[in-house]
Design an enzyme around this catalytic site. Structure first.
Site, PDB file in Angstrom:
ATOM      1  CD  GLU A  55      -2.903  -0.768  -0.234  1.00 14.90           C
ATOM      2  OE1 GLU A  55      -2.976   0.372  -0.727  1.00 14.90           O
ATOM      3  OE2 GLU A  55      -3.455  -1.761  -0.748  1.00 14.90           O
ATOM      4  CB  THR A  61       3.554   4.272  -7.244  1.00 13.39           C
ATOM      5  OG1 THR A  61       4.086   5.336  -6.456  1.00 13.39           O
ATOM      6  CG2 THR A  61       4.669   3.659  -8.075  1.00 13.39           C
TER       7      THR A  61
END
Length: 390
Positions: A55, A61
């Site tokens: 996470e 990203t």
DNA sequence: CATACGTGGTG
DNA sequence: TCACCAAGTAT
């Protein structure tokens, strides 16, 4: 006077679907996910450590960029204890190229905190998770629901888009009012059973079907309950995020050679890429831009003049610029940087600061240090060239 | 509420 | 080439 959220005449309080539509939504999404969910490295587990690392890496990203980093990171730091025992530089080294390096520092800090205070275990509660460095509301909800199957809501890029369209919310979903609405929906839509799996399904639908441009509505299991689809507003919702203006910048990176070593410096806390290693780097004033537009080699004498003082001030040493090694371009935040990489020959002077933040380094030693992407590119070029010439 | 923080992929 | 976007958080 109507607020942004009710441009079409529907008050925000009435945007949340009723019980029947919620039920249909949950059933359709669950079935769709069973058939269409991707297998990702962090989905096959409930291990909070793996889920946490994934996470953090996934913040801002893409999945494709994260996968190789995730595999490498887990191989190097398989448990929270191993991570807590590691040196920060080694953690940063594994993070090199992924960006947002404070994430790596926060991960390291948090690992040490968990080991010191909780014997390496994770809180299972979203509110407690959110107190840890680098864990905000979304990540806390993600870990609590994925790892511990807590009924914790999530709102991030994919679900923000999905929820906005489902609700037909024409206001700004990033505004305070928009966030309030979306988080409320995220909470109400969550089923009692397998909320973690359901959250993943929401994100999966958002990322693979309810995409930013050209959403594949015919394939969407929720089209029958989607207000944007009903009103053909898919391309209007969500309202796009305003982008800051980009400023072009010219910089010079100087690889100062002294025998078989180069001078490296660790970037200061207040600089970009704080804590990462880099070659001395300077902004090139606009007065030299006209020269910069000519052949880079012609800039060398001008740069020698204008950088002599700054170089001495920054590093303590003086050097003579010899040649242009390469030119790199990259964008960072709101700058588009043209980076001219030069080589220089050490003349005299001693390092201004201690060996802590500056050091003469042989190319073989570059690999162990964490650089930014451009720093790494130059480091590799010098290593290769060095091998070729020796 | 605005801004800093990075980089790579895509149309 | 270029604007846009990505499983956000901290300040």
């Amino acid at each position: 006077m109507s607020s942004a959220g009710e441009c079409d005449g529907t008050p925000e309080s009435e945007l949340i679907p009723d019980g029947n539509r919620m039920t249909r939504l949950r059933r359709n999404l669950s079935r769709w996910y069973a058939a269409n969910g991707r297998e990702l490295p962090w989905r096959a587990t409930h291990d909070p450590y793996r889920i946490w690392i994934s996470e953090i890496m996934l913040q801002q990203t893409t999945v494709a960029a994260v996968i190789p980093y995730f595999d490498r990171f887990l191989k190097q730091f398989p448990t929270v204890d191993v991570l807590a025992a590691a040196d920060e530089n080694d953690v940063l080294r594994m993070w090199e190229g992924l960006g947002y390096y404070s994430r790596a520092r926060n991960i390291h800090t948090t690992a040490r905190q968990l080991v010191a205070e909780r014997d390496g275990t994770f809180p299972e509660d979203a509110d407690e998770l959110q107190r840890l460095p680098g864990i905000g509301r979304y990540t806390a909800g993600a870990i609590a629901s994925f790892a511990f199957d807590r009924r914790a809501p999530i709102v991030e890029a994919n679900t923000l888009r999905l929820y906005s369209r489902l609700l037909g919310y024409q206001g700004d979903p990033r505004s305070s009012a928009g966030q309030k609405l979306l988080w409320r929906f995220a909470e109400e839509v969550l089923p009692r059973k397998q909320p973690g799996r359901f959250n993943q399904a929401l994100m999966e639908l958002g990322s693979t079907v309810c995409t930013p441009t050209a959403p594949d509505c015919p394939k969407c299991p929720l089209r029958t309950v989607c207000r944007a689809f009903a009103e053909n507003l898919q391309s209007e919702i969500p309202r796009p995020k305003p982008r800051p203006q980009i400023t072009p910048v010219v910089e010079a990176s100087i690889a100062i050679r002294r025998a078989d070593t180069y001078l490296l410096r660790q970037r200061r806390p207040e600089e970009r890429w704080a804590g990462l290693w880099d070659f001395p780097r300077f902004e090139v004033g606009p007065d030299l831009l006209s020269q910069a537009d000519e052949s880079p080699e012609r800039m060398v004498p001008f740069l020698q003049q204008s950088l002599r003082q700054p170089l001495e001030k920054l590093t303590g040493v003086s050097a003579e610029l010899t040649s242009v090694v390469t030119e790199l371009r990259h964008s960072v935040t709101r700058y588009r940087i043209r980076l001219i990489c030069l080589e220089a020959e050490y003349r005299d002077g001693r390092l201004a600061n201690g060996e802590e933040t500056q050091q003469w380094c042989r190319p073989e030693e570059f690999e162990g240090l964490a650089f930014s992407v451009t720093g790494r590119k130059l480091a590799r070029l010098l290593s290769q060239r060095d091998i070729g010439s020796s």
